[in-house]
Write a protein that holds these residues in place. Structure first.
Motif, mmCIF file in Angstrom:
data_model
loop_
_atom_site.group_PDB
_atom_site.id
_atom_site.type_symbol
_atom_site.label_atom_id
_atom_site.label_comp_id
_atom_site.label_asym_id
_atom_site.label_seq_id
_atom_site.Cartn_x
_atom_site.Cartn_y
_atom_site.Cartn_z
ATOM 1 N N GLU A 222 0.861 -1.190 0.000
ATOM 2 C CA GLU A 222 0.000 0.000 0.000
ATOM 3 C C GLU A 222 0.891 1.232 0.000
ATOM 4 O OE1 GLU A 222 -0.699 0.161 4.790
ATOM 5 O OE2 GLU A 222 -2.044 -1.088 3.603
ATOM 6 N N MET A 223 0.400 2.293 -0.529
ATOM 7 C CA MET A 223 1.151 3.558 -0.555
ATOM 8 C C MET A 223 0.891 4.308 0.752
ATOM 9 S SD MET A 223 2.987 3.629 -3.170
ATOM 10 C CE MET A 223 3.557 5.291 -3.078
ATOM 11 N N SER A 224 1.697 3.960 1.757
ATOM 12 C CA SER A 224 1.531 4.621 3.043
ATOM 13 C C SER A 224 2.861 4.582 3.786
ATOM 14 C CB SER A 224 0.459 3.917 3.877
ATOM 15 O OG SER A 224 0.908 2.635 4.272
ATOM 16 N N THR A 225 2.959 5.429 4.774
ATOM 17 C CA THR A 225 4.172 5.417 5.606
ATOM 18 C C THR A 225 4.241 4.143 6.437
ATOM 19 O OG1 THR A 225 3.031 6.715 7.281
ATOM 20 C CG2 THR A 225 4.397 7.923 5.714
ATOM 21 N N ALA A 226 3.110 3.555 6.761
ATOM 22 C CA ALA A 226 3.102 2.293 7.512
ATOM 23 C C ALA A 226 3.760 1.181 6.690
ATOM 24 C CB ALA A 226 1.676 1.911 7.896
ATOM 25 N N TRP A 227 3.466 1.156 5.389
ATOM 26 C CA TRP A 227 4.068 0.140 4.524
ATOM 27 C C TRP A 227 5.575 0.363 4.401
ATOM 28 C CZ3 TRP A 227 6.377 0.558 -0.409
ATOM 29 C CH2 TRP A 227 6.704 -0.667 -0.987
ATOM 30 N N ILE A 228 5.993 1.604 4.211
ATOM 31 C CA ILE A 228 7.423 1.917 4.126
ATOM 32 C C ILE A 228 8.118 1.531 5.429
ATOM 33 C CG2 ILE A 228 9.102 3.798 3.915
ATOM 34 C CD1 ILE A 228 7.127 5.098 1.935
ATOM 35 N N ALA A 229 7.469 1.800 6.549
ATOM 36 C CA ALA A 229 8.038 1.411 7.847
ATOM 37 C C ALA A 229 8.163 -0.108 7.947
ATOM 38 C CB ALA A 229 7.178 1.961 8.976
ATOM 39 N N ARG A 230 7.169 -0.846 7.419
ATOM 40 C CA ARG A 230 7.245 -2.308 7.439
ATOM 41 C C ARG A 230 8.407 -2.796 6.583
ATOM 42 N NH1 ARG A 230 1.621 -2.108 6.787
ATOM 43 N NH2 ARG A 230 1.796 -2.812 4.616
ATOM 44 N N VAL A 231 8.601 -2.173 5.434
ATOM 45 C CA VAL A 231 9.699 -2.570 4.550
ATOM 46 C C VAL A 231 11.037 -2.397 5.257
ATOM 47 C CG1 VAL A 231 10.962 -1.963 2.440
ATOM 48 C CG2 VAL A 231 8.471 -2.154 2.382
ATOM 49 N N PHE A 232 11.244 -1.223 5.851
ATOM 50 C CA PHE A 232 12.541 -0.917 6.460
ATOM 51 C C PHE A 232 12.702 -1.481 7.869
ATOM 52 C CE2 PHE A 232 12.461 2.095 2.976
ATOM 53 C CZ PHE A 232 13.730 1.888 2.452
ATOM 54 N N SER A 233 11.672 -2.120 8.402
ATOM 55 C CA SER A 233 11.797 -2.708 9.737
ATOM 56 C C SER A 233 12.352 -4.129 9.688
ATOM 57 C CB SER A 233 10.446 -2.702 10.443
ATOM 58 O OG SER A 233 9.557 -3.600 9.812
ATOM 59 N N HIS A 234 12.488 -4.680 8.517
ATOM 60 C CA HIS A 234 13.004 -6.039 8.373
ATOM 61 C C HIS A 234 14.428 -6.003 7.831
ATOM 62 C CE1 HIS A 234 9.270 -8.020 9.305
ATOM 63 N NE2 HIS A 234 8.653 -7.123 8.554
ATOM 64 N N PRO A 235 15.293 -6.848 8.357
ATOM 65 C CA PRO A 235 16.696 -6.850 7.912
ATOM 66 C C PRO A 235 16.868 -7.290 6.466
ATOM 67 C CG PRO A 235 16.304 -8.651 9.450
ATOM 68 C CD PRO A 235 15.056 -7.812 9.426
ATOM 69 N N TRP A 236 15.849 -7.900 5.885
ATOM 70 C CA TRP A 236 15.988 -8.377 4.507
ATOM 71 C C TRP A 236 16.258 -7.231 3.538
ATOM 72 C CZ3 TRP A 236 17.008 -13.173 4.422
ATOM 73 C CH2 TRP A 236 16.418 -14.046 5.327
ATOM 74 N N ILE A 237 15.670 -6.079 3.766
ATOM 75 C CA ILE A 237 15.875 -4.960 2.843
ATOM 76 C C ILE A 237 17.334 -4.498 2.881
ATOM 77 C CG2 ILE A 237 15.236 -3.055 4.388
ATOM 78 C CD1 ILE A 237 14.205 -3.387 0.721
ATOM 79 N N TYR A 238 17.955 -4.614 4.036
ATOM 80 C CA TYR A 238 19.364 -4.214 4.156
ATOM 81 C C TYR A 238 20.271 -5.250 3.497
ATOM 82 C CZ TYR A 238 17.073 -0.977 7.192
ATOM 83 O OH TYR A 238 16.216 -0.016 7.669
ATOM 84 N N GLY A 239 19.857 -6.512 3.518
ATOM 85 C CA GLY A 239 20.579 -7.540 2.767
ATOM 86 C C GLY A 239 20.521 -7.262 1.281
ATOM 87 N N ALA A 240 19.369 -6.771 0.818
ATOM 88 C CA ALA A 240 19.231 -6.419 -0.595
ATOM 89 C C ALA A 240 20.154 -5.264 -0.961
ATOM 90 C CB ALA A 240 17.785 -6.065 -0.913
ATOM 91 N N VAL A 241 20.256 -4.281 -0.093
ATOM 92 C CA VAL A 241 21.146 -3.138 -0.344
ATOM 93 C C VAL A 241 22.601 -3.609 -0.395
ATOM 94 C CG1 VAL A 241 22.007 -0.958 0.609
ATOM 95 C CG2 VAL A 241 19.551 -1.433 0.591
ATOM 96 N N VAL A 242 22.982 -4.479 0.536
ATOM 97 C CA VAL A 242 24.341 -5.035 0.529
ATOM 98 C C VAL A 242 24.579 -5.799 -0.769
ATOM 99 C CG1 VAL A 242 25.835 -6.767 1.622
ATOM 100 C CG2 VAL A 242 24.612 -5.108 3.022
#
Length: 132
Positions: free
Chosen positions: A34-54
């Motif tokens: 969903e297009m919301s700050t809650a969704w963005i917060a959910r994305v960045f609250s999981h370590p998987w997104i940081y693994g993707a950046v690495v």
């Protein structure tokens, strides 16, 4: 130099695969989309997104290093081997189906890389014989 290629392409494959699998995991943990700050917060609250950046950063640095030395044809082809590794990991980790068409496509990718590698090594041998 062959060791450089083997290590370099193995690293590139690992970083690309890490990136794509981590994005899948981050996406699964952030549902529903969903297009919301809650969704963005959910994305960045999981370590998987940081693994993707690495994975992205590692793949970029590895790719730039390989391009300094590797022939562009085989290098470009080998850089797409992550399609095969991600397909296999998706089948194993996420229980996603693999169709005969996907298997045929993966075999074509691997065969193309092998053919380009042999063609490149044949050209090197020919150019070495001409210069000596």
């Amino acid at each position: 130099m062959k060791r450089f290629y083997l290590v370099g392409f193995a690293l590139l494959l690992a970083f690309d695969t890490l990136n794509l699998v981590c994005f899948k995991m981050a996406g699964n943990h952030a549902l529903p989309v969903e297009m919301s700050t809650a969704w963005i917060a959910r994305v960045f609250s999981h370590p998987w997104i940081y693994g993707a950046v690495v994975g992205y950063i590692g793949a970029f640095v590895t790719w730039m290093s390989l391009l300094k030395h590797a022939p562009i044809g085989p290098a470009f082809a080998a850089s797409h081997l992550e399609v095969v590794s991600v397909m296999l990991l998706s089948w194993w980790v996420f229980a996603e189906p693999v169709t005969p068409t996907q298997i045929l496509g993966a075999a074509a990718i691997v065969a193309g890389i092998v053919c380009l590698a042999f063609a490149e090594s044949g050209e090197e041998a020919t150019s070495d014989a001409v210069t000596t």
